[in-house]
Design a protein around this motif. Structure first.
Motif, PDB file in Angstrom:
ATOM      1  N   SER A  54       0.770  -5.412  -7.615  1.00 15.32           N
ATOM      2  CA  SER A  54       0.888  -6.841  -7.327  1.00 15.32           C
ATOM      3  C   SER A  54       1.978  -7.070  -6.284  1.00 15.32           C
ATOM      4  N   GLN A  55       1.949  -8.257  -5.706  1.00 12.03           N
ATOM      5  CA  GLN A  55       2.975  -8.630  -4.735  1.00 12.03           C
ATOM      6  C   GLN A  55       4.355  -8.535  -5.386  1.00 12.03           C
ATOM      7  N   ARG A  56       4.481  -8.989  -6.602  1.00 11.32           N
ATOM      8  CA  ARG A  56       5.763  -8.946  -7.310  1.00 11.32           C
ATOM      9  C   ARG A  56       6.222  -7.501  -7.520  1.00 11.32           C
ATOM     10  N   GLU A  57       5.301  -6.641  -7.935  1.00 12.78           N
ATOM     11  CA  GLU A  57       5.653  -5.246  -8.180  1.00 12.78           C
ATOM     12  C   GLU A  57       6.122  -4.547  -6.911  1.00 12.78           C
ATOM     13  N   ILE A  58       5.422  -4.783  -5.813  1.00 13.31           N
ATOM     14  CA  ILE A  58       5.835  -4.105  -4.578  1.00 13.31           C
ATOM     15  C   ILE A  58       7.158  -4.658  -4.060  1.00 13.31           C
ATOM     16  N   ALA A  59       7.400  -5.950  -4.272  1.00 13.08           N
ATOM     17  CA  ALA A  59       8.701  -6.517  -3.889  1.00 13.08           C
ATOM     18  C   ALA A  59       9.819  -5.822  -4.656  1.00 13.08           C
ATOM     19  N   GLU A  60       9.597  -5.594  -5.949  1.00 10.18           N
ATOM     20  CA  GLU A  60      10.595  -4.897  -6.766  1.00 10.18           C
ATOM     21  C   GLU A  60      10.748  -3.440  -6.327  1.00 10.18           C
ATOM     22  N   MET A  61       9.636  -2.799  -5.995  1.00 10.87           N
ATOM     23  CA  MET A  61       9.686  -1.395  -5.577  1.00 10.87           C
ATOM     24  C   MET A  61      10.546  -1.207  -4.336  1.00 10.87           C
ATOM     25  N   PRO A  86      -7.106 -11.277  -4.907  1.00 10.91           N
ATOM     26  CA  PRO A  86      -6.704 -11.867  -6.194  1.00 10.91           C
ATOM     27  C   PRO A  86      -7.010 -10.897  -7.333  1.00 10.91           C
ATOM     28  N   ASP A  87      -6.122 -10.860  -8.299  1.00  7.02           N
ATOM     29  CA  ASP A  87      -6.321 -10.044  -9.497  1.00  7.02           C
ATOM     30  C   ASP A  87      -7.449 -10.671 -10.310  1.00  7.02           C
ATOM     31  N   GLU A  88      -8.434  -9.880 -10.693  1.00  5.90           N
ATOM     32  CA  GLU A  88      -9.576 -10.387 -11.461  1.00  5.90           C
ATOM     33  C   GLU A  88      -9.146 -10.951 -12.811  1.00  5.90           C
ATOM     34  N   GLU A  89      -8.107 -10.362 -13.407  1.00  3.80           N
ATOM     35  CA  GLU A  89      -7.646 -10.791 -14.725  1.00  3.80           C
ATOM     36  C   GLU A  89      -6.708 -11.989 -14.666  1.00  3.80           C
ATOM     37  N   ASP A  90      -5.975 -12.119 -13.586  1.00  2.00           N
ATOM     38  CA  ASP A  90      -5.016 -13.219 -13.429  1.00  2.00           C
ATOM     39  C   ASP A  90      -5.068 -13.679 -11.986  1.00  2.00           C
ATOM     40  N   ARG A  92      -3.675 -15.832 -10.371  1.00  2.00           N
ATOM     41  CA  ARG A  92      -2.412 -16.209  -9.719  1.00  2.00           C
ATOM     42  C   ARG A  92      -1.754 -15.003  -9.043  1.00  2.00           C
ATOM     43  N   ARG A  93      -2.105 -13.819  -9.498  1.00  2.00           N
ATOM     44  CA  ARG A  93      -1.532 -12.591  -8.932  1.00  2.00           C
ATOM     45  C   ARG A  93      -2.364 -12.111  -7.759  1.00  2.00           C
ATOM     46  N   VAL A  94      -1.667 -11.565  -6.771  1.00  2.00           N
ATOM     47  CA  VAL A  94      -2.331 -10.950  -5.625  1.00  2.00           C
ATOM     48  C   VAL A  94      -2.041  -9.457  -5.680  1.00  2.00           C
ATOM     49  N   LEU A  95      -3.087  -8.669  -5.564  1.00  2.00           N
ATOM     50  CA  LEU A  95      -2.944  -7.212  -5.560  1.00  2.00           C
ATOM     51  C   LEU A  95      -3.020  -6.692  -4.135  1.00  2.00           C
ATOM     52  N   VAL A  96      -2.263  -5.669  -3.861  1.00  2.81           N
ATOM     53  CA  VAL A  96      -2.152  -5.106  -2.512  1.00  2.81           C
ATOM     54  C   VAL A  96      -2.778  -3.715  -2.521  1.00  2.81           C
ATOM     55  N   PHE A  97      -3.733  -3.512  -1.595  1.00  3.30           N
ATOM     56  CA  PHE A  97      -4.421  -2.233  -1.475  1.00  3.30           C
ATOM     57  C   PHE A  97      -4.334  -1.733  -0.036  1.00  3.30           C
ATOM     58  N   LEU A  98      -4.102  -0.459   0.117  1.00  5.03           N
ATOM     59  CA  LEU A  98      -4.125   0.154   1.439  1.00  5.03           C
ATOM     60  C   LEU A  98      -5.550   0.194   1.966  1.00  5.03           C
ATOM     61  N   THR A  99      -5.699  -0.015   3.259  1.00 10.52           N
ATOM     62  CA  THR A  99      -6.981   0.202   3.920  1.00 10.52           C
ATOM     63  C   THR A  99      -7.039   1.664   4.349  1.00 10.52           C
ATOM     64  N   GLU A 100      -8.160   2.079   4.883  1.00  6.34           N
ATOM     65  CA  GLU A 100      -8.255   3.451   5.396  1.00  6.34           C
ATOM     66  C   GLU A 100      -7.226   3.674   6.498  1.00  6.34           C
ATOM     67  N   ARG A 101      -7.033   2.655   7.329  1.00  6.61           N
ATOM     68  CA  ARG A 101      -6.036   2.770   8.407  1.00  6.61           C
ATOM     69  C   ARG A 101      -4.637   2.960   7.824  1.00  6.61           C
ATOM     70  N   GLY A 102      -4.300   2.177   6.805  1.00  5.22           N
ATOM     71  CA  GLY A 102      -2.998   2.300   6.162  1.00  5.22           C
ATOM     72  C   GLY A 102      -2.817   3.639   5.483  1.00  5.22           C
ATOM     73  N   LYS A 103      -3.864   4.122   4.838  1.00  3.80           N
ATOM     74  CA  LYS A 103      -3.809   5.433   4.188  1.00  3.80           C
ATOM     75  C   LYS A 103      -3.646   6.542   5.221  1.00  3.80           C
TER      76      LYS A 103
END
Length: 147
Positions: A54-61, A86-90, A92-103
């Motif tokens: 999540s955005q919050r988790e990566i900010a903490e990381m 958006p997180d399917e379960e919540d 309000r949360r945004v999840l961050v995923f790498l694209t192939e370019r980012g990977k």
């Protein structure tokens, strides 16, 4: 207390700052060539270890506030390095995923940064490095705000 009683080279902040000011341009030279800013680097680095947070988790990381993290993530999204969903379960949360370019940047940039660390750590034993890292974590804990 007078300055003579507390020389500048005894200041942890001064020593860390001086080292940081020397290290940052070297880092920037290596990552900027791939279109990555210094600020974006830490987000990519964290996502290479743990994708789909999540955005919050990566900010903490990476040790930044959520608004600062959001700005960096939007830049990474604009450069097609990550997708924000958006997180399917919540919703309000945004999840961050790498694209192939980012990977794909991992295999390009990580060896460059590893080389910088090898140069910086010349003549430093594994035991010294472990002690240094432990001390830095203690300093950070001492000056971190209480939750």
């Amino acid at each position: 207390m007078r300055a003579q009683d507390y020389p500048i080279d005894r200041s942890i902040g001064f020593q860390l700052g001086r080292t940081f000011r020397r290290l940052r341009p070297i880092m920037e030279q290596q990552i900027n060539s791939a279109g990555i800013s210094y600020g974006m680097w830490f987000f990519l680095r964290a996502l290479w270890e743990r994708d789909g947070v999540s955005q919050r988790e990566i900010a903490e990381m990476v040790g930044l506030t959520q608004p600062t993290a959001w700005a960096a993530l939007r830049k990474l999204e604009a450069q097609k390095m990550v997708t924000l969903r958006p997180d399917e379960e919540d919703k309000r949360r945004v999840l961050v995923f790498l694209t192939e370019r980012g990977k794909g940047l991992e295999e390009v940039l990580l060896p460059r940064v590893e080389h910088i660390n090898e140069v910086a750590l010349q003549g430093i034993s594994n035991a010294e490095l472990a002690t240094f890292q432990r001390v830095l974590r203690k300093i950070e804990a001492n000056i971190s705000p209480a939750d």
